[in-house]
Write a protein that holds these residues in place. Structure first.
Motif, PDB file in Angstrom:
ATOM      1  N   PHE A 100      -6.474   4.769  -1.668  1.00 56.86           N
ATOM      2  CA  PHE A 100      -5.197   4.797  -2.413  1.00 56.86           C
ATOM      3  C   PHE A 100      -4.029   4.501  -1.426  1.00 56.86           C
ATOM      4  O   PHE A 100      -2.979   3.844  -1.658  1.00 56.86           O
ATOM      5  CB  PHE A 100      -5.145   6.051  -2.968  1.00 56.86           C
ATOM      6  N   ALA A 101      -4.123   5.145  -0.144  1.00 59.39           N
ATOM      7  CA  ALA A 101      -3.028   4.822   0.737  1.00 59.39           C
ATOM      8  C   ALA A 101      -2.995   3.464   1.340  1.00 59.39           C
ATOM      9  O   ALA A 101      -2.054   2.730   1.427  1.00 59.39           O
ATOM     10  CB  ALA A 101      -3.078   5.717   1.989  1.00 59.39           C
ATOM     11  N   LEU A 102      -4.224   2.846   1.367  1.00 59.89           N
ATOM     12  CA  LEU A 102      -4.357   1.302   1.806  1.00 59.89           C
ATOM     13  C   LEU A 102      -3.326   0.414   0.669  1.00 59.89           C
ATOM     14  O   LEU A 102      -2.694  -0.409   0.834  1.00 59.89           O
ATOM     15  CB  LEU A 102      -5.673   0.989   1.825  1.00 59.89           C
ATOM     16  N   HIS A 103      -3.686   0.674  -0.707  1.00 55.71           N
ATOM     17  CA  HIS A 103      -3.187  -0.049  -1.767  1.00 55.71           C
ATOM     18  C   HIS A 103      -1.605   0.327  -1.877  1.00 55.71           C
ATOM     19  O   HIS A 103      -0.986  -0.772  -2.384  1.00 55.71           O
ATOM     20  CB  HIS A 103      -4.081  -0.125  -2.880  1.00 55.71           C
ATOM     21  N   LEU A 104      -1.346   1.377  -1.914  1.00 50.97           N
ATOM     22  CA  LEU A 104       0.009   2.041  -2.161  1.00 50.97           C
ATOM     23  C   LEU A 104       0.783   1.189  -0.877  1.00 50.97           C
ATOM     24  O   LEU A 104       1.816   0.612  -1.291  1.00 50.97           O
ATOM     25  CB  LEU A 104       0.258   3.381  -1.875  1.00 50.97           C
ATOM     26  N   MET A 105       0.503   1.115   0.343  1.00 50.29           N
ATOM     27  CA  MET A 105       1.125   0.841   1.399  1.00 50.29           C
ATOM     28  C   MET A 105       1.200  -0.791   1.261  1.00 50.29           C
ATOM     29  O   MET A 105       2.192  -1.591   1.624  1.00 50.29           O
ATOM     30  CB  MET A 105       0.841   1.082   2.763  1.00 50.29           C
ATOM     31  N   LYS A 106       0.204  -1.422   0.731  1.00 48.09           N
ATOM     32  CA  LYS A 106       0.118  -2.819   0.668  1.00 48.09           C
ATOM     33  C   LYS A 106       1.094  -3.220  -0.335  1.00 48.09           C
ATOM     34  O   LYS A 106       1.923  -4.292  -0.218  1.00 48.09           O
ATOM     35  CB  LYS A 106      -1.109  -3.308   0.243  1.00 48.09           C
ATOM     36  N   ASN A 107       1.207  -2.608  -1.521  1.00 46.06           N
ATOM     37  CA  ASN A 107       2.052  -2.961  -2.465  1.00 46.06           C
ATOM     38  C   ASN A 107       3.763  -2.588  -2.013  1.00 46.06           C
ATOM     39  O   ASN A 107       4.623  -3.573  -2.492  1.00 46.06           O
ATOM     40  CB  ASN A 107       1.794  -1.977  -3.910  1.00 46.06           C
ATOM     41  N   ILE A 108       3.769  -1.603  -1.250  1.00 48.60           N
ATOM     42  CA  ILE A 108       5.400  -1.404  -0.879  1.00 48.60           C
ATOM     43  C   ILE A 108       5.561  -2.246   0.108  1.00 48.60           C
ATOM     44  O   ILE A 108       6.830  -2.953  -0.019  1.00 48.60           O
ATOM     45  CB  ILE A 108       5.491   0.283  -0.397  1.00 48.60           C
ATOM     46  N   LEU A 109       4.945  -2.601   1.022  1.00 49.24           N
ATOM     47  CA  LEU A 109       5.091  -3.385   2.446  1.00 49.24           C
ATOM     48  C   LEU A 109       5.055  -4.953   2.011  1.00 49.24           C
ATOM     49  O   LEU A 109       5.739  -5.787   2.417  1.00 49.24           O
ATOM     50  CB  LEU A 109       4.232  -3.337   3.589  1.00 49.24           C
ATOM     51  N   GLY A 110       4.426  -5.253   0.581  1.00 49.85           N
ATOM     52  CA  GLY A 110       4.538  -6.607  -0.101  1.00 49.85           C
ATOM     53  C   GLY A 110       5.956  -6.848  -0.469  1.00 49.85           C
ATOM     54  O   GLY A 110       6.386  -8.070  -0.269  1.00 49.85           O
ATOM     55  N   ILE A 111       6.599  -5.809  -0.963  1.00 46.98           N
ATOM     56  CA  ILE A 111       7.909  -6.023  -1.381  1.00 46.98           C
ATOM     57  C   ILE A 111       8.815  -6.202  -0.293  1.00 46.98           C
ATOM     58  O   ILE A 111      10.060  -6.967  -0.276  1.00 46.98           O
ATOM     59  CB  ILE A 111       8.369  -4.816  -2.397  1.00 46.98           C
TER      60      ILE A 111
END
Length: 294
Positions: free
Chosen positions: A215-226
């Motif tokens: 969950f943390a992996l994909h949450l930070m992936k989406n946030i840092l992608g922006i």
């Protein structure tokens, strides 16, 4: 120390020129200032005509009382200090993320993964070969497309608080190489000659094969992608402060949309990832029990 000049030529065009690389015996502010003055004098340039200065966020550079920029400002009030926009963004993101204990713990674990997996040539080669097998299988099954620029070799690199986009790139590569990384950790747990390394590999495996880590992996992936798109925009040469503020406001909008409306999409993305890697998926209807002392 690398020194670069930026100036306006006779045609009114802003130009950047590499001035030189100078050896410094230590990183004290007085030593750095002396080296800059020496280099400017060498090319018949004066510190008094300096109209701007910019460095990274290190305390010896931007310190309010004894930083390099402060020492130069004491001699020349017109040498205004400007902190790189993208560098400021990176430092801010890291500082804010680390204020959340779970996310700080997540990045600490990612750093451990990168360290143990890349600790030797043998492990890096094992990781590379395992990833090659995964890509070949995916291509044969039609899960990946082949073509120029696609499926290039990737690696796990240590994140750096002052390296633009390093956290985002490491997370992306970890997602792409997750199965191969698991294979390396299992190899270390089984074959390492040192018991400490076997224990560490087993502990990391237990932590990353969990719904919380995914969950943390994909949450930070989406946030840092922006924010990574904002970071790339901030590094353009023609950027100005007015446009930067507009870009920041525009970047906040998708972050707010993600917070308000994209919970289900994130949960689906994480669940799909967990199913692919045989990670137990949490039942959101169950009673949640905090795993600490009552």
């Amino acid at each position: 120390m690398v020194v670069v000049l930026r100036y306006v030529d006779k045609k009114g065009i802003v130009t950047k020129r590499f001035l030189g690389i100078v050896h410094v015996a230590n990183s004290s502010t007085l030593s750095l200032k002396a080296v800059i003055e020496f280099l400017l004098c060498k090319y018949a340039l004066s510190l008094s005509r300096l109209r701007g200065q910019g460095y990274d966020g290190a305390s010896n550079m931007q310190g309010e009382f004894n930083g390099l920029k402060t020492l130069i400002l004491k001699e020349n009030k017109s040498a205004f200090y400007v902190h790189c926009f993208a560098h400021q963004l990176q430092l801010t993101l890291v500082a804010v993320a680390n204020k959340h204990t779970n996310i700080a713990e997540f990045f600490s674990l990612v750093s451990k993964i990168v360290t143990i997996v890349g600790a030797s040539c043998k492990r890096r080669e094992f990781l590379r070969n395992a990833q090659l097998v995964k890509i070949t299988e995916a291509l044969n099954l039609g899960e990946l497309e082949s073509g120029q620029g696609l499926n290039q070799e990737t690696s796990l690199k240590r994140v750096g608080d002052t390296h633009w986009g390093s956290h985002y790139r490491t997370i992306i590569n970890l997602i792409l190489m997750f199965s191969s990384t698991i294979n390396v950790l299992e190899m270390i747990e089984k074959d390492s000659l040192l018991s400490e390394q076997r224990v560490e590999a087993r502990s990391i495996l237990r932590l990353i094969l969990s719904f919380e880590f995914s969950f943390a992996l994909h949450l930070m992936k989406n946030i840092l992608g922006i924010t990574n798109e904002l970071s790339i925009a901030l590094q353009k040469k023609n950027q100005d402060i007015v446009n930067v503020m507009t870009l920041v406001r525009m970047s906040k909008q998708p972050l707010q949309m993600m917070r308000d409306d994209e919970w289900e999409a994130l949960l689906t993305e994480v669940s799909t990832f967990c199913s692919k890697h045989d990670i137990p998926i949490l039942n959101m209807e169950e009673i949640f029990v905090v795993g600490v002392r009552p």
